[in-house]
Design a protein around this motif. Structure first.
Motif, PDB file in Angstrom:
ATOM      1  N   GLY A  45       1.782   7.285 -11.049  1.00  0.00           N
ATOM      2  CA  GLY A  45       0.946   7.048 -12.206  1.00  0.00           C
ATOM      3  C   GLY A  45      -0.143   6.015 -11.967  1.00  0.00           C
ATOM      4  O   GLY A  45      -0.367   5.576 -10.838  1.00  0.00           O
ATOM      5  N   PRO A  46      -0.844   5.602 -13.034  1.00  0.00           N
ATOM      6  CA  PRO A  46      -1.990   4.702 -12.904  1.00  0.00           C
ATOM      7  C   PRO A  46      -1.634   3.411 -12.155  1.00  0.00           C
ATOM      8  O   PRO A  46      -0.534   2.876 -12.307  1.00  0.00           O
ATOM      9  N   LEU A  47      -2.586   2.933 -11.377  1.00  0.00           N
ATOM     10  CA  LEU A  47      -2.367   1.695 -10.633  1.00  0.00           C
ATOM     11  C   LEU A  47      -2.494   0.491 -11.557  1.00  0.00           C
ATOM     12  O   LEU A  47      -3.433   0.420 -12.350  1.00  0.00           O
ATOM     13  N   PRO A  48      -1.573  -0.460 -11.455  1.00  0.00           N
ATOM     14  CA  PRO A  48      -1.776  -1.724 -12.169  1.00  0.00           C
ATOM     15  C   PRO A  48      -3.061  -2.381 -11.656  1.00  0.00           C
ATOM     16  O   PRO A  48      -3.411  -2.241 -10.480  1.00  0.00           O
ATOM     17  N   GLU A  49      -3.760  -3.061 -12.528  1.00  0.00           N
ATOM     18  CA  GLU A  49      -4.989  -3.735 -12.123  1.00  0.00           C
ATOM     19  C   GLU A  49      -4.872  -5.234 -12.398  1.00  0.00           C
ATOM     20  O   GLU A  49      -4.772  -5.634 -13.550  1.00  0.00           O
ATOM     21  N   PRO A  50      -4.845  -6.069 -11.348  1.00  0.00           N
ATOM     22  CA  PRO A  50      -5.042  -5.678  -9.945  1.00  0.00           C
ATOM     23  C   PRO A  50      -3.735  -5.257  -9.262  1.00  0.00           C
ATOM     24  O   PRO A  50      -2.645  -5.551  -9.729  1.00  0.00           O
ATOM     25  N   THR A  51      -3.900  -4.577  -8.134  1.00  0.00           N
ATOM     26  CA  THR A  51      -2.813  -4.243  -7.215  1.00  0.00           C
ATOM     27  C   THR A  51      -3.145  -4.856  -5.867  1.00  0.00           C
ATOM     28  O   THR A  51      -4.319  -4.959  -5.504  1.00  0.00           O
ATOM     29  N   LEU A  52      -2.120  -5.277  -5.134  1.00  0.00           N
ATOM     30  CA  LEU A  52      -2.341  -5.717  -3.768  1.00  0.00           C
ATOM     31  C   LEU A  52      -1.854  -4.614  -2.842  1.00  0.00           C
ATOM     32  O   LEU A  52      -0.749  -4.105  -3.020  1.00  0.00           O
ATOM     33  N   ALA A  53      -2.698  -4.214  -1.889  1.00  0.00           N
ATOM     34  CA  ALA A  53      -2.377  -3.089  -1.014  1.00  0.00           C
ATOM     35  C   ALA A  53      -2.244  -3.540   0.433  1.00  0.00           C
ATOM     36  O   ALA A  53      -3.099  -4.256   0.952  1.00  0.00           O
ATOM     37  N   LEU A  54      -1.154  -3.112   1.066  1.00  0.00           N
ATOM     38  CA  LEU A  54      -0.961  -3.272   2.503  1.00  0.00           C
ATOM     39  C   LEU A  54      -1.146  -1.895   3.114  1.00  0.00           C
ATOM     40  O   LEU A  54      -0.331  -1.004   2.901  1.00  0.00           O
ATOM     41  N   LEU A  55      -2.237  -1.706   3.858  1.00  0.00           N
ATOM     42  CA  LEU A  55      -2.515  -0.425   4.484  1.00  0.00           C
ATOM     43  C   LEU A  55      -2.287  -0.544   5.986  1.00  0.00           C
ATOM     44  O   LEU A  55      -2.879  -1.405   6.641  1.00  0.00           O
ATOM     45  N   VAL A  56      -1.439   0.325   6.506  1.00  0.00           N
ATOM     46  CA  VAL A  56      -1.043   0.238   7.910  1.00  0.00           C
ATOM     47  C   VAL A  56      -1.112   1.628   8.527  1.00  0.00           C
ATOM     48  O   VAL A  56      -0.426   2.552   8.092  1.00  0.00           O
ATOM     49  N   SER A  57      -1.960   1.761   9.564  1.00  0.00           N
ATOM     50  CA  SER A  57      -2.113   3.067  10.206  1.00  0.00           C
ATOM     51  C   SER A  57      -2.472   2.872  11.669  1.00  0.00           C
ATOM     52  O   SER A  57      -2.435   1.758  12.193  1.00  0.00           O
ATOM     53  N   GLY A  58      -2.851   3.981  12.318  1.00  0.00           N
ATOM     54  CA  GLY A  58      -3.231   3.897  13.719  1.00  0.00           C
ATOM     55  C   GLY A  58      -4.534   3.164  13.940  1.00  0.00           C
ATOM     56  O   GLY A  58      -4.770   2.612  15.016  1.00  0.00           O
ATOM     57  N   GLY A  59      -5.406   3.151  12.934  1.00  0.00           N
ATOM     58  CA  GLY A  59      -6.695   2.493  13.082  1.00  0.00           C
ATOM     59  C   GLY A  59      -6.883   1.264  12.234  1.00  0.00           C
ATOM     60  O   GLY A  59      -7.844   0.512  12.437  1.00  0.00           O
ATOM     61  N   HIS A  60      -5.973   1.043  11.268  1.00  0.00           N
ATOM     62  CA  HIS A  60      -6.186  -0.053  10.328  1.00  0.00           C
ATOM     63  C   HIS A  60      -4.876  -0.773  10.012  1.00  0.00           C
ATOM     64  O   HIS A  60      -3.823  -0.157   9.908  1.00  0.00           O
ATOM     65  N   SER A  61      -4.967  -2.077   9.877  1.00  0.00           N
ATOM     66  CA  SER A  61      -3.891  -2.881   9.305  1.00  0.00           C
ATOM     67  C   SER A  61      -4.589  -3.877   8.390  1.00  0.00           C
ATOM     68  O   SER A  61      -5.235  -4.804   8.875  1.00  0.00           O
ATOM     69  N   SER A  62      -4.503  -3.660   7.084  1.00  0.00           N
ATOM     70  CA  SER A  62      -5.313  -4.424   6.144  1.00  0.00           C
ATOM     71  C   SER A  62      -4.510  -4.860   4.938  1.00  0.00           C
ATOM     72  O   SER A  62      -3.612  -4.150   4.476  1.00  0.00           O
TER      73      SER A  62
END
Length: 348
Positions: free
Chosen positions: A127-144
């Motif tokens: 469902g809808p994202l709380p605002e604000p949300t903190l995101a940890l993005l982890v992939s082969g090209g990005h860790s943010s």
């Protein structure tokens, strides 16, 4: 008939041709054609191979998505496409296809940021994202680590990798251990039979002095090197190398740093929701440790199911749908394929 917008999203930033169709926040279909097997023998993604694979897969994947969703192309209200970041040639294929569809059908086009799309896709499941949300993005090209007050136009970087991304480190360590490409799923599988405390591998940028300058940044190059040296030393001494123990200890070092910094960022920013996304978010140990630490800190954890963590068209369609529903102006038809598109630029 629902008034929610019907949006088709196209993702071609790396080695997967993804086409997703959503109505509002409801996922109708997520069609993916992967070229990973073509890259496996090289031990990594070859940009030219990826671009050619996208060209071959684009039309059939769009046709399959529409057929499975039970819609026609002229039913689509808007198109969305990953404009960047990613491999330049691969991005060009998706952007060109989306432009052609939007122009031919007279529909609006949204060129969106790949990283923001990894955040937006969770709306299809939780469902809808709380605002604000903190995101940890982890992939082969990005860790943010990202602070996301509004995924359609306000994404703020807090930290990122300063060298190898976590997924890249997984691939390199897997190759070192004789495991297939891509390395993440294979290390995750093998590590279940290992002892994560058997080898004390380093935690990059975690010392007090490092945290003064790189509180939310990541570094996995030194960890990768430490694993290589440890294995080389044992082989030189004629000792047995336990692949499960090495895999488990390496994996533990990675997820320890990722989750520790993510929870610290939530506390520091006063945010009570952590979203974990990107391909490495499918890792079972990362999910378990994030759940443990978030529960202890009173933070709500949101993680999409594994199929929505890896690159896919559904995440692009989800962000495009959010753009339409928030009344954001569409992109111009001369939008670029921007391989280095900054995360602060959500819409091209």
């Amino acid at each position: 008939m629902s008034d929610a917008p019907l949006v088709l999203g196209i993702e071609t930033s790396c080695d997967e041709t993804g086409v997703g169709i959503v109505r509002g926040e409801t996922l109708l279909v997520d069609a993916v054609a992967s070229s990973v097997e073509q890259h496996a023998r090289f031990g990594g993604v070859v940009p030219e191979v990826a671009s050619r694979a996208h060209l071959e897969a684009m039309a059939p994947t769009i046709e399959r998505a529409c057929r499975q969703a039970g819609v026609r192309l002229d039913d689509i209200d808007a198109f969305a496409v990953t404009s960047g970041p990613g491999l330049a040639g691969a991005l060009l294929v998706g952007v060109a296809a989306a432009k052609a569809l939007a122009l031919a059908l007279g529909k609006p086009l949204y060129g969106v940021n790949h990283l923001a799309a990894h955040v937006a896709v969770d709306q299809l499941e939780h469902g809808p994202l709380p605002e604000p949300t903190l995101a940890l993005l982890v992939s082969g090209g990005h860790s943010s680590l990202l602070l996301v007050p509004d995924v359609t136009h306000d994404v703020r970087p807090l930290g990122a990798t300063i060298d190898d991304a976590a997924g890249e480190a997984f691939d390199k360590v897997a190759r070192l251990l004789g495991l297939p490409f891509p390395g993440g799923p294979h290390i995750d599988r093998v590590a279940r039979d290992g002892d994560p405390a058997s080898i004390a591998f380093p935690r990059g940028l975690s010392r007090p002095k490092d945290l003064e300058r790189h509180r939310y940044d990541f570094s996995f190059s030194g960890l990768k090197t430490a694993v290589a040296r440890w294995v080389e030393q044992r082989v030189a001494l004629g000792e047995n190398v336990s692949v499960p123990d090495v895999a488990a200890s390496f994996q533990e070092a990675v997820v320890d740093v990722l989750t520790r910094k993510a929870v610290a960022a939530c506390r520091d920013e006063g945010v009570d929701t952590l979203l974990v996304g990107g391909g490495v978010a499918a890792n079972s140990r990362l999910r378990a440790m994030a759940a443990e630490r978030c529960a202890a800190a009173g933070i709500e954890l949101r993680v999409p199911r594994p199929g929505l963590c890896t690159d896919n068209g559904a995440m692009v369609a989800a962000l495009g749908s959010s753009m339409v529903r928030r009344g954001r102006a569409p992109s111009a038809l001369d939008l670029p394929a921007d391989s280095s598109m900054p995360v602060t630029r959500v819409l091209a």
